[in-house]
Structure formats: structure tokens, C-alpha cells
Design an enzyme around this catalytic site. Structure first.
Site, PDB file in Angstrom:
ATOM      1  CB  VAL A  56       0.094   6.442   1.904  1.00 54.72           C
ATOM      2  CG1 VAL A  56      -0.761   5.502   2.702  1.00 54.72           C
ATOM      3  CG2 VAL A  56       1.448   6.636   2.554  1.00 54.72           C
ATOM      4  CB  CYS A  57      -2.990   2.816  -1.305  1.00 56.47           C
ATOM      5  SG  CYS A  57      -4.617   2.408  -1.950  1.00 56.47           S
ATOM      6  CD  GLN A  58      -4.113   7.844   4.834  1.00 55.91           C
ATOM      7  OE1 GLN A  58      -3.253   8.585   4.380  1.00 55.91           O
ATOM      8  NE2 GLN A  58      -4.316   7.713   6.114  1.00 55.91           N
TER       9      GLN A  58
ATOM     10  CG  LEU B  58      -0.285   3.108  -3.908  1.00 59.00           C
ATOM     11  CD1 LEU B  58       0.369   4.220  -3.116  1.00 59.00           C
ATOM     12  CD2 LEU B  58      -1.040   3.662  -5.095  1.00 59.00           C
TER      13      LEU B  58
ATOM     14  N   GLY C 259       0.783  -1.226   0.000  1.00 61.83           N
ATOM     15  CA  GLY C 259       0.000   0.000   0.000  1.00 61.83           C
ATOM     16  C   GLY C 259       0.816   1.278   0.000  1.00 61.83           C
TER      17      GLY C 259
END
Length: 153
Positions: free
Chosen positions: A81-83, A117, A74
Site C-alpha cells: 500500500v502507498c501509505q 504504486l 495506490g
């Protein structure tokens, strides 16, 4: 806006999931600190992060970046960051910075093959979990900062 961000910084400093939380270069719109993951292998270290706020905060979401290299599906190699919480379609102006940090820590503690990601790490986690965890542990040992004895307020 500056009043709200200062209030959110005070609030976030009381949270045990991060330490050394402070404005970077005296800029209240850029925070830095150390995240303290709870679960292995990442709990063996601390991870430096930056939280950058838009001048339009809280109408626009902040951007979280990990400054410490991590072996995680992630988080890409640049620290992005995959948030979903901070994506434009999910952001709500009532969301607090502490919630963003808590979501970031949850992401680190629980690598997910959906919040991705780095496809190759997601695939490795899914197909060869033992290899993934071994590599993540080694990467943490080599790159993470030592955990402080006690988080600073």
C-alpha cells in the site's frame, strides 16, 4: 510494547471501519481483519488486510498489506500500500494503529493519482475515469469478500 499494542488493538476493535480484527496466529505483532470501505465501488465488498508491527513499535511504523485483490492505483498486485503515514520520514511514535487503519481506509475510499504504486491505473483514472470505475467495480464484485451484516466488535 506488548501493553501498548494490546491497548491499540482494543481501541481499533471499537472502530466501525474494520471488523474481525484479531492477532494472526496468536501473534500480537500481526493483526488481520476486514476493511469496510465507505464509497463505491469498493463499498460493495470487504477487503482482508494485515497490519504487521515491528518489534521496535512504536519507534518503527507498522506495515499494512491488503490480502484481497483490489483494482486501485495506490495498492500494487502484491497488496503493498502507498501509505505515506507509515513511511519512515512521516512516522511519529505517537501515531496509533487506528490512525494507520483510518488512513488506509481513506486511501481505498479516495483513489488518488498522487499516492500511486500502479502507474497504469493512475493513468487510466486520470484519462479514462469511466473505464477505471467500471473495472474497479467488476474487480470488487469478483474478488472482495461479502460485507458482514454488522461489524463485529
Amino acid at each position: 510494547m506488548a501493553g501498548r499494542i494490546a491497548e491499540e488493538l482494543r481501541e481499533a476493535r471499537s472502530w466501525s471501519g474494520a471488523c474481525d480484527l484479531r492477532p494472526l496466529d496468536g501473534n500480537l505483532l500481526r493483526w488481520g481483519g476486514l476493511l469496510l470501505p465507505n464509497k463505491p465501488p469498493y463499498s460493495a465488498g470487504a477487503f482482508r488486510f494485515e497490519l504487521a508491527f515491528s518489534p521496535h513499535h512504536p519507534l518503527s511504523p507498522p506495515r499494512a498489506t491488503l490480502r484481497t485483490s483490489i483494482y486501485h492505483p495506490g495498492v500494487d498486485t502484491a497488496g503493498r500500500v502507498c501509505q505515506p503515514l507509515t513511511s519512515a520520514q512521516h512516522w511519529a511514535p505517537t501515531t496509533r494503529a487506528i490512525q494507520v487503519l483510518q488512513d488506509l481506509l481513506l486511501l481505498l475510499d479516495s483513489p488518488d493519482t498522487e499516492r500511486v504504486l500502479r502507474q497504469e491505473l493512475s493513468r487510466e483514472l486520470r484519462l479514462q475515469p469511466e473505464l477505471f470505475w467500471r473495472r474497479a467495480e467488476e474487480h470488487t464484485r469478483c474478488h472482495a469478500e461479502p460485507r458482514p451484516d454488522r461489524p463485529a466488535p
